[in-house]
Design a protein around this motif. Structure first.
Motif, mmCIF file in Angstrom:
data_model
loop_
_atom_site.group_PDB
_atom_site.id
_atom_site.type_symbol
_atom_site.label_atom_id
_atom_site.label_comp_id
_atom_site.label_asym_id
_atom_site.label_seq_id
_atom_site.Cartn_x
_atom_site.Cartn_y
_atom_site.Cartn_z
ATOM 1 N N THR A 186 0.843 -1.192 0.000
ATOM 2 C CA THR A 186 0.000 0.000 0.000
ATOM 3 C C THR A 186 0.882 1.246 0.000
ATOM 4 O OG1 THR A 186 -0.121 0.248 2.411
ATOM 5 C CG2 THR A 186 -1.712 -1.258 1.369
ATOM 6 N N PRO A 187 0.370 2.366 -0.497
ATOM 7 C CA PRO A 187 1.152 3.613 -0.454
ATOM 8 C C PRO A 187 1.563 3.984 0.964
ATOM 9 C CG PRO A 187 -0.747 3.866 -1.893
ATOM 10 C CD PRO A 187 -0.921 2.548 -1.204
ATOM 11 N N GLU A 188 0.667 3.754 1.932
ATOM 12 C CA GLU A 188 0.988 4.066 3.320
ATOM 13 C C GLU A 188 2.172 3.231 3.805
ATOM 14 O OE1 GLU A 188 -3.413 4.957 2.830
ATOM 15 O OE2 GLU A 188 -2.032 3.368 2.196
ATOM 16 N N GLN A 189 2.183 1.958 3.449
ATOM 17 C CA GLN A 189 3.290 1.087 3.846
ATOM 18 C C GLN A 189 4.608 1.541 3.238
ATOM 19 O OE1 GLN A 189 1.695 -2.615 2.417
ATOM 20 N NE2 GLN A 189 0.936 -3.250 4.437
ATOM 21 N N ILE A 190 4.581 1.928 1.965
ATOM 22 C CA ILE A 190 5.804 2.347 1.281
ATOM 23 C C ILE A 190 6.350 3.629 1.908
ATOM 24 C CG2 ILE A 190 6.773 3.122 -0.921
ATOM 25 C CD1 ILE A 190 4.670 1.311 -2.294
ATOM 26 N N GLY A 191 5.470 4.598 2.193
ATOM 27 C CA GLY A 191 5.911 5.851 2.799
ATOM 28 C C GLY A 191 6.456 5.657 4.199
ATOM 29 N N TYR A 192 5.736 4.888 5.004
ATOM 30 C CA TYR A 192 6.178 4.618 6.380
ATOM 31 C C TYR A 192 7.532 3.923 6.372
ATOM 32 C CZ TYR A 192 6.110 2.638 11.124
ATOM 33 O OH TYR A 192 6.427 2.289 12.407
ATOM 34 N N ARG A 193 7.664 2.890 5.557
ATOM 35 C CA ARG A 193 8.883 2.087 5.548
ATOM 36 C C ARG A 193 10.081 2.884 5.033
ATOM 37 N NH1 ARG A 193 9.616 -3.381 5.967
ATOM 38 N NH2 ARG A 193 11.521 -4.228 5.057
ATOM 39 N N ALA A 194 9.867 3.729 4.031
ATOM 40 C CA ALA A 194 10.964 4.530 3.481
ATOM 41 C C ALA A 194 11.565 5.435 4.551
ATOM 42 C CB ALA A 194 10.467 5.353 2.301
ATOM 43 N N LEU A 195 10.711 6.057 5.358
ATOM 44 C CA LEU A 195 11.190 6.915 6.430
ATOM 45 C C LEU A 195 11.808 6.091 7.556
ATOM 46 C CD1 LEU A 195 11.463 9.621 7.913
ATOM 47 C CD2 LEU A 195 9.077 9.363 8.646
ATOM 48 N N ALA A 196 11.192 4.956 7.894
ATOM 49 C CA ALA A 196 11.676 4.129 9.007
ATOM 50 C C ALA A 196 13.099 3.654 8.775
ATOM 51 C CB ALA A 196 10.747 2.942 9.213
ATOM 52 N N ARG A 197 13.446 3.328 7.535
ATOM 53 C CA ARG A 197 14.788 2.823 7.241
ATOM 54 C C ARG A 197 15.850 3.876 7.553
ATOM 55 N NH1 ARG A 197 15.661 1.965 2.076
ATOM 56 N NH2 ARG A 197 17.205 0.324 2.391
ATOM 57 N N SER A 198 15.572 5.133 7.228
ATOM 58 C CA SER A 198 16.544 6.195 7.537
ATOM 59 C C SER A 198 16.574 6.512 9.033
ATOM 60 C CB SER A 198 16.209 7.461 6.738
ATOM 61 O OG SER A 198 16.489 7.286 5.371
ATOM 62 N N LEU A 199 15.418 6.460 9.685
ATOM 63 C CA LEU A 199 15.382 6.717 11.126
ATOM 64 C C LEU A 199 16.178 5.668 11.892
ATOM 65 C CD1 LEU A 199 11.648 7.740 11.634
ATOM 66 C CD2 LEU A 199 13.648 9.239 11.776
ATOM 67 N N SER A 200 16.229 4.455 11.364
ATOM 68 C CA SER A 200 16.997 3.397 12.021
ATOM 69 C C SER A 200 18.482 3.749 12.076
ATOM 70 C CB SER A 200 16.790 2.059 11.295
ATOM 71 O OG SER A 200 17.453 1.009 11.947
ATOM 72 N N ASP A 201 18.999 4.424 11.051
ATOM 73 C CA ASP A 201 20.399 4.861 11.075
ATOM 74 C C ASP A 201 20.644 5.886 12.175
ATOM 75 O OD1 ASP A 201 21.200 3.262 8.952
ATOM 76 O OD2 ASP A 201 20.761 4.792 7.449
ATOM 77 N N ILE A 202 19.678 6.791 12.375
ATOM 78 C CA ILE A 202 19.808 7.772 13.454
ATOM 79 C C ILE A 202 19.801 7.068 14.807
ATOM 80 C CG2 ILE A 202 18.751 9.786 14.557
ATOM 81 C CD1 ILE A 202 19.924 10.418 11.823
ATOM 82 N N ALA A 203 18.927 6.057 14.942
ATOM 83 C CA ALA A 203 18.865 5.290 16.185
ATOM 84 C C ALA A 203 20.199 4.616 16.480
ATOM 85 C CB ALA A 203 17.755 4.243 16.096
ATOM 86 N N ALA A 204 20.860 4.096 15.443
ATOM 87 C CA ALA A 204 22.119 3.372 15.621
ATOM 88 C C ALA A 204 23.231 4.269 16.148
ATOM 89 C CB ALA A 204 22.556 2.742 14.300
ATOM 90 N N MET A 205 23.102 5.569 15.959
ATOM 91 C CA MET A 205 24.114 6.503 16.458
ATOM 92 C C MET A 205 23.715 7.115 17.801
ATOM 93 S SD MET A 205 26.409 6.454 13.988
ATOM 94 C CE MET A 205 27.422 7.921 14.127
ATOM 95 N N GLY A 206 22.565 6.698 18.333
ATOM 96 C CA GLY A 206 22.100 7.235 19.604
ATOM 97 C C GLY A 206 21.459 8.600 19.485
ATOM 98 N N GLY A 207 21.100 8.992 18.274
ATOM 99 C CA GLY A 207 20.589 10.340 18.050
ATOM 100 C C GLY A 207 19.079 10.442 18.115
ATOM 101 N N ARG A 208 18.601 11.679 18.053
ATOM 102 C CA ARG A 208 17.168 11.923 17.900
ATOM 103 C C ARG A 208 16.968 12.625 16.563
ATOM 104 N NH1 ARG A 208 15.768 17.317 19.385
ATOM 105 N NH2 ARG A 208 17.498 18.451 20.379
ATOM 106 N N PRO A 209 15.963 12.220 15.814
ATOM 107 C CA PRO A 209 15.740 12.838 14.503
ATOM 108 C C PRO A 209 15.160 14.239 14.638
ATOM 109 C CG PRO A 209 13.993 11.276 14.996
ATOM 110 C CD PRO A 209 14.990 11.172 16.126
ATOM 111 N N LEU A 210 15.526 15.100 13.706
ATOM 112 C CA LEU A 210 15.023 16.466 13.706
ATOM 113 C C LEU A 210 14.195 16.757 12.453
ATOM 114 C CD1 LEU A 210 18.271 18.333 14.863
ATOM 115 C CD2 LEU A 210 16.325 17.654 16.284
#
Length: 271
Positions: free
Chosen positions: A50-74
């Motif tokens: 679904t479009p919602e799944q694609i949009g959510y997942r696209a953002l989640a993948r990049s947020l995971s990199d921020i999590a790996a560095m201990g950061g908070r997304p801005l």
């Protein structure tokens, strides 16, 4: 719907959009973190998603990199190359799925770009922040450190939804000696962490998602949990899976036997 229509509708919920660039004030006494990830039709999703799944997942993948560095997304920038089969309703639903995660993680949509292509491609760039000098890196693991994962593994066949481990990443600041997210399989990503730290690792127990196999957990990828290390006396959240050892940098053993350090490699899966 044209590009100006899309930007106009996005501006209603993302006021930073509108000029040629977003103007951002960086937080005081923090280091900025930048990451970007492609989501490509036929590689990361299919038209059945679904479009919602694609949009959510696209953002989640990049947020995971921020999590790996201990950061908070801005902030994030979202660039879309729209395929011929998408339309205005599809685009609205795509951003709806993305906005759900933006709200949950307090991340602001600050801009991006829109183009067209024969297949759908999305690129999400996220800017985050971490206290100056405190970012978690791959290179700090030492022999004797305990290895943890933030949750059970199983790869893309069993991971229905990505949950960026931002809360755990931030809790690891000052406690973990090394950290990264698991995007290409535990074996390959832990191998990369060990190479950066010039150590090896012995694994004993791998927590599995329901119906997942050990091979899928080790080599399939797309888990987006965190793998990290800490000194034995340090209490951290997560599941213990092994220990860092001296040895050939990057080498792994599982239950006493050498472990193949293969996983998902985009350049090896080109058509």
């Amino acid at each position: 719907m044209n590009e100006d229509d899309i930007i106009g509708s996005l501006r209603l919920v993302a006021p930073l959009i509108g000029d040629d660039c977003a103007v951002i004030q960086p937080p005081a006494n923090h280091d900025l973190l930048f990451t970007t990830d492609f989501s490509t039709e036929g590689v990361h999703f299919t038209r059945k998603s679904t479009p919602e799944q694609i949009g959510y997942r696209a953002l989640a993948r990049s947020l995971s990199d921020i999590a790996a560095m201990g950061g908070r997304p801005l902030y994030c920038l979202v660039s879309l190359a729209l395929a011929p089969w998408t339309g205005s309703r599809w685009i609205d639903r795509f951003y709806r799925g993305m906005r759900k995660l933006l709200r949950a993680t307090r991340t602001e949509l600050a801009g991006g770009d829109i183009s067209h292509a024969n297949q759908l491609v999305c690129d999400v760039m996220v800017c985050g922040a971490v206290a100056k000098g405190k970012a978690l890196r791959r290179s700090g693991a030492r022999p004797g450190d305990v290895i943890y994962v933030s949750g059970p593994l199983g790869g893309w066949r069993h991971r229905r939804i990505i949950v960026p481990r931002l809360d755990i990443g931030q809790k690891l600041i000052g406690s973990a000696t090394a950290c990264m997210d698991i995007s290409d399989g535990l074996a390959l990503d832990l191998h990369r962490l060990c190479l950066a730290s010039r150590v090896s690792a012995d694994l004993d127990t791998i927590p599995l998602l329901k119906r997942a196999t050990i091979e899928q957990a080790l080599h399939d990828g797309e888990d987006y949990e965190l793998v990290y290390t800490a000194r034995p006396a340090t209490r951290v959240p997560g599941i213990k899976i092994g220990v860092i050892t001296k040895g050939k940098p990057g080498s792994l053993r599982y239950q006493g036997k050498p472990l193949c350090t293969t996983g998902y490699d985009h350049l090896q899966h080109r058509p």
